[in-house]
Design an enzyme around this catalytic site. Structure first.
Site, PDB file in Angstrom:
ATOM      1  N   HIS A  89      -0.544   0.100  -9.943  1.00 19.70           N
ATOM      2  CA  HIS A  89      -1.252  -0.804  -9.014  1.00 19.70           C
ATOM      3  C   HIS A  89      -1.802  -2.034  -9.754  1.00 19.70           C
ATOM      4  O   HIS A  89      -3.018  -2.207  -9.849  1.00 19.70           O
ATOM      5  CB  HIS A  89      -2.381  -0.048  -8.287  1.00 19.70           C
ATOM      6  CG  HIS A  89      -2.803  -0.735  -7.009  1.00 19.70           C
ATOM      7  ND1 HIS A  89      -3.325  -0.069  -5.933  1.00 19.70           N
ATOM      8  CD2 HIS A  89      -2.782  -2.048  -6.645  1.00 19.70           C
ATOM      9  CE1 HIS A  89      -3.609  -0.928  -4.961  1.00 19.70           C
ATOM     10  NE2 HIS A  89      -3.281  -2.144  -5.380  1.00 19.70           N
ATOM     11  N   GLU A 115      -4.041   7.451  -5.534  1.00 18.78           N
ATOM     12  CA  GLU A 115      -4.167   6.735  -6.820  1.00 18.78           C
ATOM     13  C   GLU A 115      -5.485   7.123  -7.476  1.00 18.78           C
ATOM     14  O   GLU A 115      -6.494   7.252  -6.766  1.00 18.78           O
ATOM     15  CB  GLU A 115      -4.133   5.227  -6.571  1.00 18.78           C
ATOM     16  CG  GLU A 115      -2.768   4.759  -6.065  1.00 18.78           C
ATOM     17  CD  GLU A 115      -2.729   3.268  -5.732  1.00 18.78           C
ATOM     18  OE1 GLU A 115      -3.699   2.556  -6.058  1.00 18.78           O
ATOM     19  OE2 GLU A 115      -1.739   2.827  -5.148  1.00 18.78           O
ATOM     20  N   ARG A 129       0.850  -1.190   0.000  1.00 19.68           N
ATOM     21  CA  ARG A 129       0.000   0.000   0.000  1.00 19.68           C
ATOM     22  C   ARG A 129       0.886   1.241   0.000  1.00 19.68           C
ATOM     23  O   ARG A 129       1.865   1.308   0.757  1.00 19.68           O
ATOM     24  CB  ARG A 129      -0.906   0.029   1.245  1.00 19.68           C
ATOM     25  CG  ARG A 129      -2.126  -0.874   1.152  1.00 19.68           C
ATOM     26  CD  ARG A 129      -3.148  -0.357   0.135  1.00 19.68           C
ATOM     27  NE  ARG A 129      -4.322  -1.200   0.014  1.00 19.68           N
ATOM     28  CZ  ARG A 129      -4.468  -2.200  -0.865  1.00 19.68           C
ATOM     29  NH1 ARG A 129      -3.492  -2.488  -1.696  1.00 19.68           N
ATOM     30  NH2 ARG A 129      -5.591  -2.894  -0.910  1.00 19.68           N
TER      31      ARG A 129
HETATM   32  C1  DGY Z   1      -5.490  -5.803  -3.193  1.00 19.41           C
HETATM   33  O1  DGY Z   1      -6.088  -6.840  -3.481  1.00 19.41           O
HETATM   34  O2  DGY Z   1      -5.555  -5.294  -2.071  1.00 19.41           O
HETATM   35  C2  DGY Z   1      -4.724  -5.148  -4.265  1.00 19.41           C
HETATM   36  O3  DGY Z   1      -3.934  -4.141  -3.802  1.00 19.41           O
HETATM   37  C3  DGY Z   1      -5.688  -4.586  -5.294  1.00 19.41           C
HETATM   38  O4  DGY Z   1      -5.769  -5.418  -6.351  1.00 19.41           O
END
Ligand code: DGY
Length: 321
Positions: A285, A266, A237
């Site tokens: 991402h 984002e 993250r």
């Molecule tokens: C998640 O699954 O948390 C990823 O960061 C998003 O696809």
């Protein structure tokens, strides 16, 4: 029962849901504007949401009938799990099915940043490759023999460790809980303090969840502990890193480079100073973004919701935090 999806999902998943429920799918702006979400959730029993939807106490207060939230993600820092627990709302998520894809992307970033592959691509496209490169030019680093420091040794951290071992990397890790000795042996992983992890690793890869404890934990103080030749990789993250500090660290040579799939805000773009640095690789991402994995996530999000709404335990339930 009525359910809401804050964004369309695969057709097979929607078909499954429509067999059982009255389904409303938001097809407009992403993320779904909060005022719209507040009004559309009011009569719903179930919700399928995504990591950028903020499902806070206000949303839950407006959702008088809500019994289940199923997020299409492994991360659930966008959901107020305490407020959900207080209202008896079951929260579920999609770990496991995306472990391999996210670990693969992490290796992609490590390989790319150490071998300067994307940088080479940019060099050619910009017309700046003028002479055949000589023995001292455009050098990267071998992975073999380097120490990979994994912050957060959960499912994804572990999958990255086994992949990195195949490239001859040495594995150190720091995590909330230490792995059993037998597991450490199989992975060839050494548990170290946070301080040692940052001081001794050649590459640090973040696989911890975003929590109040990890929020901006990678700041200038911790970046300064890293070797000047070391790299930082983040597929977890964005909020775990203090981005302003990282920009300064990359600009002033506190660390050698970084590869990021996740950001504070984002989507991000050219206004973000990170994008103007050359010693950084950035991807939008895409940790879990393979067709196989996204399908598996959709299947799991549906299963979780159906089980929760029928009063059973979902496959992956979030513990109230
Ligand atoms: C998640 O699954 O948390 C990823 O960061 C998003 O696809």
């Amino acid at each position: 029962m009525k359910i809401l999806l804050t964004r369309p999902l695969h057709d097979f998943a929607l078909m499954e849901l429509r067999k059982r429920y009255d389904v409303e799918v938001h097809k407009g702006k992403v993320p779904m504007p909060k005022r719209l979400l507040l009004s559309r959730i009011a009569d719903k029993d179930g919700l399928i949401c995504y990591p950028y939807d903020r499902i806070d106490a206000e949303i839950m207060a407006a959702a008088k009938k809500l019994r289940a939230i199923s997020t299409f993600s492994v991360g659930y820092d966008h959901i107020d799990t305490r407020a959900a627990a207080g209202r008896g709302i079951v929260v579920s998520y999609t770990p496991e099915v995306l472990t391999g894809a996210t670990a693969d992307l992490t290796m992609t970033l490590i390989l790319d940043i150490l071998r300067r592959a994307s940088e080479g691509d940019r060099l050619i496209r910009s017309g700046r490759w003028k002479t055949i490169l000589g023995p001292y030019e455009f050098l990267g680093s071998d992975l073999s023999g380097k120490t990979l420091g994994i912050l957060g040794m959960g499912r994804i951290g572990t999958a990255v460790a086994s992949r990195a071992r195949a490239f001859g990397m040495k594995i150190s890790y720091h995590s909330r809980s230490r792995l059993p000795a037998s597991r450490e042996k199989i992975l060839g992983a050494r548990y170290v303090t946070l301080d040692r992890l940052f001081r001794e690793s050649d590459v640090i890869s973040i696989h911890a969840p975003h929590t109040p404890e990890t929020n901006e934990m990678v700041d200038m103080k911790i970046l300064r502990k890293m070797k000047r030749s070391a790299y930082l990789v983040n597929t977890a993250r964005g909020k775990i890193i203090n981005e302003r500090d990282l920009v300064v660290a990359l600009r002033t040579g506190v660390i050698a480079g970084a590869a990021l799939d996740v950001f504070q805000m984002e989507p991000t773009g050219p206004a973000n100073p990170l994008t103007r640095l050359t010693n950084i690789l950035i991807t939008p991402h895409i940790g879990s973004a393979t067709s196989e994995t996204r399908r598996a996530m959709a299947e799991m999000a549906v299963r979780n919701l159906v089980l929760s709404l029928s009063g059973k335990k979902p496959v992956y339930q979030v513990r109230a935090g």
